[in-house]
Design a protein around this motif. Structure first.
Motif, PDB file in Angstrom:
ATOM      1  N   GLY A  66       0.817  -1.218   0.000  1.00  0.00           N
ATOM      2  CA  GLY A  66       0.000   0.000   0.000  1.00  0.00           C
ATOM      3  C   GLY A  66       0.844   1.259   0.000  1.00  0.00           C
ATOM      4  N   LEU A  67       1.881   1.290   0.828  1.00  0.00           N
ATOM      5  CA  LEU A  67       2.770   2.458   0.873  1.00  0.00           C
ATOM      6  C   LEU A  67       3.488   2.657  -0.456  1.00  0.00           C
ATOM      7  N   GLU A  68       3.925   1.573  -1.068  1.00  0.00           N
ATOM      8  CA  GLU A  68       4.616   1.675  -2.359  1.00  0.00           C
ATOM      9  C   GLU A  68       3.675   2.215  -3.434  1.00  0.00           C
ATOM     10  N   ALA A  69       2.422   1.766  -3.429  1.00  0.00           N
ATOM     11  CA  ALA A  69       1.440   2.256  -4.398  1.00  0.00           C
ATOM     12  C   ALA A  69       1.178   3.750  -4.209  1.00  0.00           C
ATOM     13  N   ILE A  70       1.037   4.179  -2.962  1.00  0.00           N
ATOM     14  CA  ILE A  70       0.830   5.609  -2.686  1.00  0.00           C
ATOM     15  C   ILE A  70       2.047   6.404  -3.124  1.00  0.00           C
ATOM     16  N   HIS A  71       3.235   5.897  -2.792  1.00  0.00           N
ATOM     17  CA  HIS A  71       4.477   6.588  -3.163  1.00  0.00           C
ATOM     18  C   HIS A  71       4.576   6.750  -4.682  1.00  0.00           C
ATOM     19  N   LYS A  72       4.300   5.680  -5.420  1.00  0.00           N
ATOM     20  CA  LYS A  72       4.388   5.721  -6.883  1.00  0.00           C
ATOM     21  C   LYS A  72       3.362   6.661  -7.498  1.00  0.00           C
TER      22      LYS A  72
END
Length: 94
Positions: A66-72
Motif C-alpha cells: 500500500g505504501l509503495e502504491a501511494i508513493h508511486k
C-alpha cells in the motif's frame, strides 16, 4: 529493542540502501497500537521501523504494498518502504 534485533534490522536496511546503516540512537515512537514502533537515527539518515511477531509478516507485506502504491502515485507524501523481513520470532517493516 534488543541488540540482536537491532543488528538484524541494521544489516537488512544496509543491504536495501546499498551502504552501511548504523543506528546511533533508537527511540520508541507512536505508530499504532498493534506494533512496536521505533525511530532509528543513523549518522545522516533516520529509519522508521515497525516490529511485531513473525506471524504478522503478512500484515507488514500488505502495508508495504500500500505504501509503495501511494508513493508511486505521487498523490501525497508518504514513506517509502525499504524492507519487510523476519528475524527469529520477529517481523519488521522499515
Amino acid at each position: 529493542m534488543n541488540t540482536d534485533l537491532q543488528t538484524a534490522i541494521e544489516a537488512t536496511v544496509s543491504r536495501a540502501m546499498g551502504y552501511d546503516f548504523c543506528a546511533h540512537n533508537i527511540r520508541t515512537t507512536s505508530g499504532g497500537c498493534i506494533h512496536q514502533s521505533y525511530l532509528m537515527r543513523g549518522k545522516d539518515e533516520s529509519v522508521f521501523v515497525k516490529v511485531n511477531a513473525a506471524s504478522k509478516l503478512d500484515v507488514f507485506k500488505t502495508e508495504a504494498l500500500g505504501l509503495e502504491a501511494i508513493h508511486k502515485s505521487g498523490s501525497i507524501l508518504c514513506p517509502r518502504p525499504l524492507v519487510c523481513e523476519t528475524y527469529r520470532e520477529y517481523s519488521f517493516l522499515a
